[in-house]
Scaffold this motif. Structure first.
Motif, PDB file in Angstrom:
ATOM      1  N   UNK A   1       0.920   6.319  14.318  1.00  0.00           N
ATOM      2  CA  UNK A   1       1.303   5.921  12.963  1.00  0.00           C
ATOM      3  C   UNK A   1       0.080   5.802  12.052  1.00  0.00           C
ATOM      4  N   UNK A   2      -1.049   5.333  12.589  1.00  0.00           N
ATOM      5  CA  UNK A   2      -2.257   5.208  11.765  1.00  0.00           C
ATOM      6  C   UNK A   2      -2.756   6.589  11.329  1.00  0.00           C
ATOM      7  N   UNK A   3      -2.777   7.547  12.253  1.00  0.00           N
ATOM      8  CA  UNK A   3      -3.206   8.898  11.902  1.00  0.00           C
ATOM      9  C   UNK A   3      -2.260   9.566  10.926  1.00  0.00           C
ATOM     10  N   UNK A   4      -0.945   9.353  11.122  1.00  0.00           N
ATOM     11  CA  UNK A   4       0.031   9.927  10.200  1.00  0.00           C
ATOM     12  C   UNK A   4      -0.119   9.324   8.807  1.00  0.00           C
ATOM     13  N   UNK A   5      -0.422   8.017   8.749  1.00  0.00           N
ATOM     14  CA  UNK A   5      -0.621   7.356   7.456  1.00  0.00           C
ATOM     15  C   UNK A   5      -1.836   7.930   6.744  1.00  0.00           C
ATOM     16  N   UNK A   6      -2.952   8.083   7.475  1.00  0.00           N
ATOM     17  CA  UNK A   6      -4.158   8.651   6.869  1.00  0.00           C
ATOM     18  C   UNK A   6      -3.914  10.076   6.365  1.00  0.00           C
ATOM     19  N   UNK A   7      -3.187  10.870   7.177  1.00  0.00           N
ATOM     20  CA  UNK A   7      -2.910  12.250   6.774  1.00  0.00           C
ATOM     21  C   UNK A   7      -2.015  12.293   5.539  1.00  0.00           C
ATOM     22  N   UNK A   8      -1.047  11.370   5.475  1.00  0.00           N
ATOM     23  CA  UNK A   8      -0.139  11.329   4.327  1.00  0.00           C
ATOM     24  C   UNK A   8      -0.886  10.937   3.048  1.00  0.00           C
ATOM     25  N   UNK A   9      -1.783   9.964   3.158  1.00  0.00           N
ATOM     26  CA  UNK A   9      -2.582   9.549   1.993  1.00  0.00           C
ATOM     27  C   UNK A   9      -3.495  10.683   1.538  1.00  0.00           C
ATOM     28  N   UNK A  10      -4.063  11.421   2.495  1.00  0.00           N
ATOM     29  CA  UNK A  10      -4.915  12.554   2.159  1.00  0.00           C
ATOM     30  C   UNK A  10      -4.108  13.684   1.510  1.00  0.00           C
ATOM     31  N   UNK A  11      -2.860  13.810   1.923  1.00  0.00           N
ATOM     32  CA  UNK A  11      -2.025  14.917   1.481  1.00  0.00           C
ATOM     33  C   UNK A  11      -1.521  14.731   0.056  1.00  0.00           C
ATOM     34  N   UNK A  12      -1.179  13.485  -0.314  1.00  0.00           N
ATOM     35  CA  UNK A  12      -0.506  13.209  -1.580  1.00  0.00           C
ATOM     36  C   UNK A  12      -1.438  12.486  -2.546  1.00  0.00           C
ATOM     37  N   UNK A  13      -0.947  12.314  -3.787  1.00  0.00           N
ATOM     38  CA  UNK A  13      -1.695  11.561  -4.788  1.00  0.00           C
ATOM     39  C   UNK A  13      -1.402  10.084  -4.606  1.00  0.00           C
ATOM     40  N   UNK A  14      -2.416   9.337  -4.195  1.00  0.00           N
ATOM     41  CA  UNK A  14      -2.239   7.942  -3.822  1.00  0.00           C
ATOM     42  C   UNK A  14      -1.910   7.072  -5.034  1.00  0.00           C
ATOM     43  N   UNK A  15      -0.854   6.236  -4.953  1.00  0.00           N
ATOM     44  CA  UNK A  15      -0.571   5.303  -6.057  1.00  0.00           C
ATOM     45  C   UNK A  15      -1.596   4.179  -6.095  1.00  0.00           C
ATOM     46  N   UNK A  16      -1.798   3.593  -7.282  1.00  0.00           N
ATOM     47  CA  UNK A  16      -2.815   2.554  -7.437  1.00  0.00           C
ATOM     48  C   UNK A  16      -2.492   1.297  -6.637  1.00  0.00           C
ATOM     49  N   UNK A  17      -1.215   0.960  -6.536  1.00  0.00           N
ATOM     50  CA  UNK A  17      -0.827  -0.288  -5.876  1.00  0.00           C
ATOM     51  C   UNK A  17      -0.277  -0.053  -4.469  1.00  0.00           C
ATOM     52  N   UNK A  18      -0.799   0.956  -3.779  1.00  0.00           N
ATOM     53  CA  UNK A  18      -0.290   1.274  -2.446  1.00  0.00           C
ATOM     54  C   UNK A  18      -0.602   0.156  -1.450  1.00  0.00           C
ATOM     55  N   UNK A  19       0.424  -0.261  -0.708  1.00  0.00           N
ATOM     56  CA  UNK A  19       0.280  -1.223   0.383  1.00  0.00           C
ATOM     57  C   UNK A  19       0.188  -0.416   1.679  1.00  0.00           C
ATOM     58  N   UNK A  20      -1.035  -0.207   2.177  1.00  0.00           N
ATOM     59  CA  UNK A  20      -1.230   0.664   3.332  1.00  0.00           C
ATOM     60  C   UNK A  20      -0.585   0.097   4.593  1.00  0.00           C
ATOM     61  N   UNK A  21      -0.622  -1.218   4.757  1.00  0.00           N
ATOM     62  CA  UNK A  21      -0.004  -1.822   5.938  1.00  0.00           C
ATOM     63  C   UNK A  21       1.503  -1.604   5.931  1.00  0.00           C
ATOM     64  N   UNK A  22       2.125  -1.786   4.762  1.00  0.00           N
ATOM     65  CA  UNK A  22       3.573  -1.568   4.676  1.00  0.00           C
ATOM     66  C   UNK A  22       3.907  -0.101   4.926  1.00  0.00           C
ATOM     67  N   UNK A  23       3.094   0.822   4.402  1.00  0.00           N
ATOM     68  CA  UNK A  23       3.314   2.243   4.640  1.00  0.00           C
ATOM     69  C   UNK A  23       3.195   2.567   6.119  1.00  0.00           C
ATOM     70  N   UNK A  24       2.165   2.020   6.780  1.00  0.00           N
ATOM     71  CA  UNK A  24       1.976   2.300   8.206  1.00  0.00           C
ATOM     72  C   UNK A  24       3.129   1.749   9.034  1.00  0.00           C
TER      73      UNK A  24
END
Length: 671
Positions: free
Chosen positions: A445-468
């Motif tokens: 899940x951590x690698x998928x989260x990093x890849x997803x953030x790299x792939x898309x335009x990151x929102x300013x208020x992104x909660x990375x823990x909630x996304x993971x």
């Protein structure tokens, strides 16, 4: 003598007109400078002309007042008349500024036809007006008129369903450009609610066939030679008919069977007219509705217009076919056929290609029934593997893989059609997408989260823990697959997660997700027993394993080292300088607040508006105090000197107020 008088009168008239024109231009220039925004010259000249005429009348009247030539009007001393003249000229100027501000606020520069357009283009303007009225009447008839301002607000599911259905019906009735716009919007699940996506996905561009005589004439014009010199036979009955093009079967002189995709006569003009209307409507919605501005309707419309223009140019589709054909041939792993095109016979409005034998998946039920379960499984695996190979490895992929665009040949192989929509990904995006699929296969899940953030335009208020956590829950459900006929929404659920966390999806990434989501439905038509999750994980892992082979990693490492060499060459000198500065107390750090130019422009504009507003308010308050004070020496029987100064000060406050108002309007338009 009479002729000489006429010549003198003509010359004086010409001189007077030239002087008035020069005076009007000068007045317009000054007014434009005072307002502070680039207002159109025609309206500026018109206001300047009126100002010049008013100033001329004022000069005449006050000249008579200063020389006692007004028996029933104002008569004052010459000095006082001069002061009144200055004040009158100032207020005429102020009213001219007010008129320009009013016109610019009501009709911003560029929204009205230019001077030349008023006398030209009547035929095109009349045609556009009729079509515009027709489109508006369709929207009103389907009940969309009262919903425009509130579109996108949460009025309840039932109301949204009704509006979505009305929108679909209105677009379907309006014609091909509006249908294609609806199809484009159906792919933007990041912008529209699901109920709208579901309705818009059902839009189809089918139409009655064009008479063969019209198509035959179009073929002659686009081939620039008689048909019998190229084809031994052309079937006048079309294989397929859409609103923009028809497809006819033909045979070349050497016996090769081909198909002709020919654009309908007049289709380009109709699409251009409708596209212009769509852009005008989107510009209006962007300015007048809250949902239009929040969705960026005008930017969406511009992107749609550009993509539609490419889709209508069959030379681009020809290049797309050759790119996909080359990438599939280069990989050599998948038995997927792309029809060979004939560039020498094709052009902007005509595409000639080999005829694919077989049937599209959407109507190949009997053909699929005749295949064994293993053959259908192999076909599905081939299609999925070829799609992922195009996206992750090649970077050029077919972006519209619905069942109607995928053929099954009698020999049991696959073929692709309709290359109007092709996506392209840069190498970094290909790697990020592959790493995401690889992480899904490894339940990382951590690698998928990093890849997803790299792939898309990151929102300013992104909660990375909630996304993971959300991604981890999705991976847990996908980990063991869903068995035969299981999940049909692996990529759909992943896209829903992206939307829920407010990622901005770049167009090409959206095209890749759309291609993967479309191919899921096609795969399950080919093989209802396919475990999509397991197949996607297997193919994704295989492709990524090939990308990270020892040779590939070595090549990538060498490339990065070569990129680092210039930095490494300069690094010792830079370290030496920093250490000397630290040793001798010269080390310093520069931090620039508001380093970005847009931030500086914003604050500068804000302070300008504030200062102008304060000056305007102060001038108006001072003017009111002087005018109502009735003090100071008398200029006439009723007007005091301080009152005159008050009117002059009020003029300054009025002009500054108009400038402040114009700045507010301009900033609002820019936002």
């Amino acid at each position: 003598m009479a002729a000489l008088d006429v010549v003198v009168i003509v010359l004086l008239s010409i001189a007077g007109v030239l002087f008035l024109t020069l005076q009007s231009w000068l007045a317009a220039t000054v007014v434009r400078r005072v307002v502070g925004v680039p207002i159109g010259w025609p309206r500026s000249i018109a206001v300047g002309f009126v100002m010049s005429a008013a100033m001329g009348l004022s000069v005449q009247y006050l000249f008579r007042a200063g020389t006692d030539q007004n028996p029933n009007g104002l008569n004052v001393a010459p000095t006082v008349a001069m002061l009144f003249l200055i004040l009158a000229v100032g207020w005429i100027f102020a009213l001219g500024v007010a008129a320009l501000v009013f016109f610019e606020a009501a009709f911003p520069t560029g929204t009205l036809p230019s001077f030349s357009q008023i006398f030209t283009g009547w035929k095109a303007r009349r045609r556009r007006t009729r079509r515009y009225a027709f489109v508006i009447s369709i929207a009103v008839r389907h009940g969309l008129g009262s919903r425009l301002r509130g579109f996108g607000h949460d009025d309840g599911f039932a109301q949204d369903t009704k509006t979505a259905r009305a929108l679909r019906n209105a677009l379907n009735e309006a014609g091909v450009a509006f249908i294609k716009m609806g199809q484009m919007l159906s792919t933007r699940a990041d912008l529209l609610p699901e109920v709208y996506i579901r309705e818009l996905e059902s839009l189809q561009t089918k139409a009655s066939p064009e008479p063969w005589e019209a198509i035959q004439q179009a073929l002659r014009e686009r081939l620039d030679q008689p048909l019998h010199e190229i084809f031994s036979h052309v079937n006048p009955v079309p294989l397929a008919s859409a609103s923009v093009a028809q497809v006819h079967q033909a045979t070349l002189l050497d016996g090769t069977e081909v198909v002709l995709k020919v654009q309908r006569p007049g289709a380009l003009d109709q699409v251009a007219l409708d596209t212009d209307i769509i852009l005008r409507l989107s510009r209006w919605l962007n300015k007048t509705t809250p949902w239009g501005k929040s969705l960026g309707v005008h930017a969406l419309a511009r992107g749609f217009a550009d993509s539609l223009a490419e889709e209508l140019d069959y030379r681009i589709e020809l290049d797309n076919m050759r790119s996909i054909e080359h990438s599939l041939a280069q990989s050599g792993k998948f038995a997927v056929t792309v029809p060979h095109a004939y560039p020498d016979l094709s052009g902007e409005r005509l595409l000639v290609m080999d005829r694919l034998p077989g049937q599209p998946v959407s109507s190949a039920g009997s053909l699929l029934t005749g295949l064994s379960a293993s053959e259908r499984s192999t076909l599905a695996a081939t299609l999925l593997g070829a799609t992922l190979q195009q996206i992750i490895t090649d970077g050029v992929f077919h972006a519209d893989l619905h069942p109607g665009n995928i053929f099954i040949t009698p020999t049991g192989t696959l073929g692709l059609l309709d290359f109007g929509a092709v996506g392209r990904l840069d190498p970094a995006t290909q790697t990020a997408l592959g790493m995401m699929l690889y992480a899904i296969d490894k339940n990382d899940s951590a690698g998928a989260t990093d890849a997803l953030i790299e792939l898309l335009d990151r929102p300013d208020d992104l909660n990375e823990r909630a996304l993971e956590r959300s991604l981890g829950q999705l991976l847990t459900r996908l980990r063991t697959g869903f068995g035969p006929g299981g999940s049909q929404k692996m990529f759909g659920e992943l896209f829903a997660l992206v939307i829920a966390h407010k990622f901005a999806v770049p167009p090409q990434i959206g095209a890749a997700f759309r291609a993967l989501a479309a191919v899921e439905g096609t795969l399950l038509v080919i093989d209802p027993g396919l475990d999509l999750v397991a197949a996607a994980r297997t193919e994704g892992a295989r492709i990524m394993n090939e990308k990270v082979k020892i040779g590939s990693v070595k090549d990538e490492f060498e490339l990065r080292v070569m990129q680092l060499l210039p930095l490494l060459n300069r690094l010792p000198r830079r370290i030496n300088k920093i250490s000397e500065d630290l040793e001798q107390g010269r080390f310093s750090m520069n931090v620039r607040v508001l380093g970005h130019a847009s931030d500086r422009r914003f604050l500068t504009g804000l302070f300008q508006q504030l200062i102008v507003a304060i000056l305007a308010g102060s001038a108006v308050i001072g003017a009111i105090m002087l005018i109502t004070g009735n003090e100071g020496p008398l200029l006439t029987g009723d007007i005091h000197l301080y009152g005159f100064i008050g009117f002059a000060l009020l003029f300054g406050g009025f002009v500054l107020g108009m400038r402040a108002l114009m700045l507010v309007f301009r900033n609002g338009a820019d936002d």
